[in-house]
Design an enzyme around this catalytic site. Structure first.
Site, PDB file in Angstrom:
ATOM      1  N   ASP A 128      31.663 -22.344 -31.207  1.00 40.47           N
ATOM      2  CA  ASP A 128      30.318 -22.734 -31.648  1.00 40.47           C
ATOM      3  C   ASP A 128      29.509 -23.108 -30.409  1.00 40.47           C
ATOM      4  OD1 ASP A 128      31.096 -22.397 -34.287  1.00 40.47           O
ATOM      5  OD2 ASP A 128      31.692 -24.506 -34.538  1.00 40.47           O
ATOM      6  N   ASP A 149      31.893 -20.408 -46.221  1.00 42.30           N
ATOM      7  CA  ASP A 149      32.089 -21.773 -45.745  1.00 42.30           C
ATOM      8  C   ASP A 149      32.500 -22.588 -46.956  1.00 42.30           C
ATOM      9  OD1 ASP A 149      31.340 -21.205 -43.127  1.00 42.30           O
ATOM     10  OD2 ASP A 149      29.221 -21.550 -43.542  1.00 42.30           O
TER      11      ASP A 149
END
Lengths: 251, 208
Positions: free
Chosen positions: A130, A11
């Site tokens: 998500d 990330d």
């Protein structure tokens, strides 16, 4: 036999690897190029890179970073974060990404999935989803987990597969960063609902979690970030463990 | 020198840097005129079959490549680059393949395999030498059943089984490596297959 993939995920925020819990409280976890090189040496099966700030102003920095990572690794490389259109996808592929992951833009404009997969081939279009569990089922969130949308995760998964996505990167927001294990129920439900590979993401903390997600949810790949970044586990440790347990992996 | 054909179909840098990782000189060419005597050719490719053939035509590579068999130039097709060497593809809407290998490109059948595309690391099963005239130089010196990275929804079905140098099992056995005279094709991505992949590329440079 096709082996199960172990995928470290970077990330990225402002050029650094970061990791939070349930998408919040980000901590620095190193220089992306260095970290990527280490995972290549550990024989990771793939690398995922998500630009979690995904601001448009930083686009050229991002491209530069993708290029810098790509020249240093000899494994498949998936890049996502802030991908809005065909030209963003082309830029990332040209910078050295093998696959591009789309999330928010796919929800806003599902047609982007079909156009992109026709143009570049399904095999390089990943749709990231998500998901958060709510009273009435699994809901899809966009904008890096900030915005709920009125979409059921199972239905959306089927839809993206139908539109030509080559793979689903499925993140459980409830389990992300908790190190309590993957969301087996969610992963199994989605994995059996679609005819494309599913990468399970969110919750890896211990060796057993990797075994469970393959043995009990039918995931094709398991993605993890913090356990690898903070060197709690190495990719090799995970693979040795899985091999002992009879899961097909590449050593 | 290894000449990598750039016809606007995806990431040529990966192949280039993989070759350069062991000191091989490369050139990226977008016209057959740029090719020098003695150059070996790599035809990479991701994307759709028709687009790829049209781009090759636009740049004048189609006629040129069709003549390669006679000119004895050595060529390696990777993934879509391998599929383009065959006569036709189920993916094509209008275009024909280059026809350097007899046979066609087929889509995986969802009744036969659970997940399409076939994505990930899978084992190569190198064809027994008894069924062929000689060992494939491309695959010399590899570990037994090496794992390499695949990412595709279509596979090649060669009409001449003798051209199959290695297979891969995904619901059934499909051709993962083919060769015929000086032409080679691999369905997987050697440039993305870490040490085994680099060993295959090195074999191409040194032995093929």
């Amino acid at each position: 036999m096709l082996t199960k993939r172990i995928i470290p995920c970077l990330d990225i925020k402002e050029g650094r690897v970061v990791k939070g819990v349930k998408f919040l409280g980000l901590r620095d976890a190193g220089d992306p190029v260095e970290v990527a090189r280490i995972y290549d040496q550990q024989k990771a099966d793939e690398l995922v890179f998500l630009d979690i700030t995904a601001s448009y102003e930083n686009r050229s920095t991002l491209i530069g970073l993708v290029e810098a990572i790509a020249v240093n690794i000899y494994m498949p490389f998936t890049v996502g974060g802030g991908v809005r259109n065909i030209s963003d996808i082309r830029d990332l592929l040209n910078a050295g990404a093998d696959k591009v992951s789309i999330n928010t833009a796919a929800v806003k404009l599902p047609e982007l999935i079909s156009r992109a997969s026709l143009k570049f081939g399904s095999q390089c279009i990943v749709v990231a989803i998500d998901v958060k569990k709510e009273a009435d089922g699994w809901k899809v969130y966009i904008n890096g987990g900030r915005t709920p949308v009125d979409l059921d995760a199972v239905e959306w998964s089927k839809q993206v597969a139908g539109l030509g996505a080559g793979e689903i990167l499925l993140t459980s927001m409830d389990y992300d960063g908790t190190k309590d294990g993957y969301d087996l129920e969610l992963t199994k439900t989605i994995s059996t609902a679609v005819g494309i590979p599913v990468i399970a993401s969110g919750g890896a903390g211990r060796l057993e979690h990797f075994y469970e997600v393959f043995a009990r949810s039918g995931a094709d790949a398991a993605l993890a970030a913090s356990v690898f970044h903070y060197q709690e586990l190495s990719v090799k440790q995970v693979k040795d463990y899985l091999k002992d347990k009879g899961v097909p992996v590449r050593l | 020198m290894i000449a990598i054909i750039d016809y606007g179909m995806g990431n040529i840098h990966s192949v280039q840097k993989a070759l350069e990782s062991f000191g091989q000189e490369t050139s990226v060419i977008s016209s057959p005129k740029k090719l020098k005597d003695g150059d070996k050719i790599v035809l990479p490719g991701v994307g759709a079959f028709d687009d790829a053939i049209l781009e090759l035509k636009k740049k004048g590579f189609d006629t040129f490549l069709k003549q390669e068999l006679n000119s004895k130039r050595t060529l390696l097709g990777i993934c879509l680059g391998m599929q383009l060497l065959f006569e036709r593809s189920q993916e094509a809407r209008q275009e024909k393949g280059l026809g350097l290998f007899a046979g066609e490109v087929r889509r995986f059948d969802p009744r036969q395999v659970k997940k399409i595309p076939h994505i990930g690391w899978n084992q190569l099963k190198i064809t027994k030498p008894s069924t062929r005239e000689s060992d494939c130089p491309l695959l010399r010196g590899l570990a037994a059943d090496p794992c390499v990275y695949f990412c595709h929804s279509y596979y090649v079905a060669p009409a001449d089984k003798k051209t199959i140098e290695a297979t891969c099992e995904y619901g059934f056995e499909f051709a993962a490596v083919v060769s015929k005279d000086n032409l080679y094709g691999v369905q997987f991505h050697p440039e993305k297959s870490q040490e085994e992949g680099l060993a295959i590329l090195k074999n191409f440079v040194e032995l093929c």
